[in-house]
Design a protein around this motif. Sequence first.
Motif, PDB file in Angstrom:
ATOM      1  N   GLY A  66       0.823  -1.206   0.000  1.00 17.00           N
ATOM      2  CA  GLY A  66       0.000   0.000   0.000  1.00 17.00           C
ATOM      3  C   GLY A  66       0.857   1.256   0.000  1.00 17.00           C
ATOM      4  N   ALA A  67       1.944   1.235   0.782  1.00 13.42           N
ATOM      5  CA  ALA A  67       2.850   2.382   0.836  1.00 13.42           C
ATOM      6  C   ALA A  67       3.540   2.584  -0.504  1.00 13.42           C
ATOM      7  CB  ALA A  67       3.877   2.168   1.946  1.00 13.42           C
ATOM      8  N   GLN A  68       3.883   1.470  -1.153  1.00 11.52           N
ATOM      9  CA  GLN A  68       4.509   1.559  -2.468  1.00 11.52           C
ATOM     10  C   GLN A  68       3.562   2.201  -3.482  1.00 11.52           C
ATOM     11  OE1 GLN A  68       5.933  -2.239  -3.868  1.00 11.52           O
ATOM     12  NE2 GLN A  68       6.688  -1.401  -5.806  1.00 11.52           N
ATOM     13  N   LEU A  69       2.300   1.787  -3.441  1.00 12.05           N
ATOM     14  CA  LEU A  69       1.297   2.393  -4.328  1.00 12.05           C
ATOM     15  C   LEU A  69       1.068   3.856  -3.986  1.00 12.05           C
ATOM     16  CD1 LEU A  69      -1.517  -0.310  -4.630  1.00 12.05           C
ATOM     17  CD2 LEU A  69      -0.139   0.610  -6.495  1.00 12.05           C
ATOM     18  N   ALA A  70       1.018   4.145  -2.695  1.00 13.32           N
ATOM     19  CA  ALA A  70       0.703   5.498  -2.249  1.00 13.32           C
ATOM     20  C   ALA A  70       1.711   6.508  -2.771  1.00 13.32           C
ATOM     21  CB  ALA A  70       0.646   5.553  -0.727  1.00 13.32           C
ATOM     22  N   GLU A  71       2.977   6.123  -2.794  1.00 11.40           N
ATOM     23  CA  GLU A  71       4.012   7.055  -3.244  1.00 11.40           C
ATOM     24  C   GLU A  71       3.739   7.549  -4.656  1.00 11.40           C
ATOM     25  OE1 GLU A  71       8.897   7.225  -3.828  1.00 11.40           O
ATOM     26  OE2 GLU A  71       7.923   5.450  -2.980  1.00 11.40           O
ATOM     27  N   GLY A  72       3.421   6.627  -5.557  1.00 11.20           N
ATOM     28  CA  GLY A  72       3.163   7.017  -6.938  1.00 11.20           C
ATOM     29  C   GLY A  72       1.807   7.668  -7.129  1.00 11.20           C
ATOM     30  N   VAL A  73       0.776   7.147  -6.453  1.00  8.46           N
ATOM     31  CA  VAL A  73      -0.582   7.661  -6.637  1.00  8.46           C
ATOM     32  C   VAL A  73      -0.714   9.083  -6.092  1.00  8.46           C
ATOM     33  CG1 VAL A  73      -2.999   7.381  -5.949  1.00  8.46           C
ATOM     34  CG2 VAL A  73      -1.676   5.396  -6.703  1.00  8.46           C
ATOM     35  N   VAL A  74      -0.196   9.331  -4.888  1.00 10.71           N
ATOM     36  CA  VAL A  74      -0.287  10.671  -4.303  1.00 10.71           C
ATOM     37  C   VAL A  74       0.483  11.675  -5.154  1.00 10.71           C
ATOM     38  CG1 VAL A  74       0.336  12.102  -2.322  1.00 10.71           C
ATOM     39  CG2 VAL A  74      -0.679   9.836  -1.962  1.00 10.71           C
ATOM     40  N   GLU A  75       1.672  11.264  -5.638  1.00 12.99           N
ATOM     41  CA  GLU A  75       2.453  12.152  -6.497  1.00 12.99           C
ATOM     42  C   GLU A  75       1.699  12.464  -7.794  1.00 12.99           C
ATOM     43  OE1 GLU A  75       6.717  12.297  -8.914  1.00 12.99           O
ATOM     44  OE2 GLU A  75       6.237  10.596  -7.631  1.00 12.99           O
ATOM     45  N   ALA A  76       1.062  11.442  -8.374  1.00 11.71           N
ATOM     46  CA  ALA A  76       0.316  11.647  -9.623  1.00 11.71           C
ATOM     47  C   ALA A  76      -0.848  12.609  -9.416  1.00 11.71           C
ATOM     48  CB  ALA A  76      -0.193  10.310 -10.153  1.00 11.71           C
ATOM     49  N   PHE A  77      -1.588  12.458  -8.325  1.00 15.49           N
ATOM     50  CA  PHE A  77      -2.711  13.350  -8.058  1.00 15.49           C
ATOM     51  C   PHE A  77      -2.223  14.768  -7.766  1.00 15.49           C
ATOM     52  CE2 PHE A  77      -5.410   9.753  -8.094  1.00 15.49           C
ATOM     53  CZ  PHE A  77      -6.719  10.210  -8.134  1.00 15.49           C
ATOM     54  N   THR A  78      -1.087  14.884  -7.088  1.00 20.15           N
ATOM     55  CA  THR A  78      -0.522  16.209  -6.815  1.00 20.15           C
ATOM     56  C   THR A  78      -0.166  16.915  -8.114  1.00 20.15           C
ATOM     57  OG1 THR A  78       0.366  15.486  -4.682  1.00 20.15           O
ATOM     58  CG2 THR A  78       1.343  17.462  -5.669  1.00 20.15           C
ATOM     59  N   ARG A  79       0.437  16.173  -9.039  1.00 13.67           N
ATOM     60  CA  ARG A  79       0.793  16.752 -10.335  1.00 13.67           C
ATOM     61  C   ARG A  79      -0.455  17.126 -11.131  1.00 13.67           C
ATOM     62  NH1 ARG A  79       5.019  13.180 -13.547  1.00 13.67           N
ATOM     63  NH2 ARG A  79       4.761  14.974 -14.951  1.00 13.67           N
TER      64      ARG A  79
END
Length: 309
Positions: A66-79
């Motif tokens: 979940g943490a691995q997914l969160a890193e990419g997903v949160v960054e993508a939504f921020t962008r």
Amino acid sequence: MMTNLPPLSAIRAFEAACRHLSFTKAGDELGLTQAAVSYQIKLLEEKLGFPVFVRKTRRIELTGKGAQLAEGVVEAFTRMRQTFQDVQEAEAAELVISSNTTFAVNWLASRMFSFQMQNPDIAVRLVSYGPWEKPKFDEADITISACYQPPAGNFCIPLVEAAFTPMVAPQLAESIGGISCPEDLLKLPIIDPDDPWWLTWFEAAGLPDVDLKKWPTSRMGSQALEANRAIAGQGVAILTPYFCRQALETGQLIQPFDLVCKAEDEAWSLSYPSQNRSSRKVRLFRDWVVAELKRDGLNTNEALKTTAS
């Protein structure tokens, strides 16, 4: 290998829950209940085939995956959020106006500074289209046109009537001893003799059978260009008095006759797509144009009209 993304609603719930580490706070942000967020996370986990959160008493924690997914997903939504914000801010700050040459040269160019001083946060880009071009109503925030009707569904405000009368440089008029009757105009070169306004005006002046074919065809297609030729003493032009007020006041042009004709169903108008109706920059410019015309004594119809479908 998973070829399709999980449902966007589940990814969105996951991204919010990752940032808050709380289904309740994620729900508050998204306008959902805590149970609805929990359900979306469950759908995500079923799609993935592994848990992304560890549910503990009154709190949640990300699993390793979940943490691995969160890193990419949160960054993508921020962008994505930043991209949308950047585009919206740029769109809100720039007003694109498409205008025909006559209105752009004879009206907007000398007044635009006033609008920009009143609205310094709005950058104006004026795109004038040539005499023989059709306005591209879908490529500007606001379009000012004369001979072309806006697309169905656009909001439209008539601005200036298509009124017309002959005008000439005083020195050219003096070259034939002055102009006292409509026939005197035929002693001078006629600018744009194929313009249908000429025959309309001469007929109204009592000369229905006037022959203008002896003058060479030279359609300018723009009053701004025709007026410049008349000021230069190259001939008599048929022009809209409103757009030539300065030339008349300074004596560059004279209007020999009080007779002014009006073209049926023709007028300069301001229009914009229905989706721009609530745009602040569009509203400010529209209201400024109407106010400027009122200062000039024009009875502009302020009522927004939706063009027929």
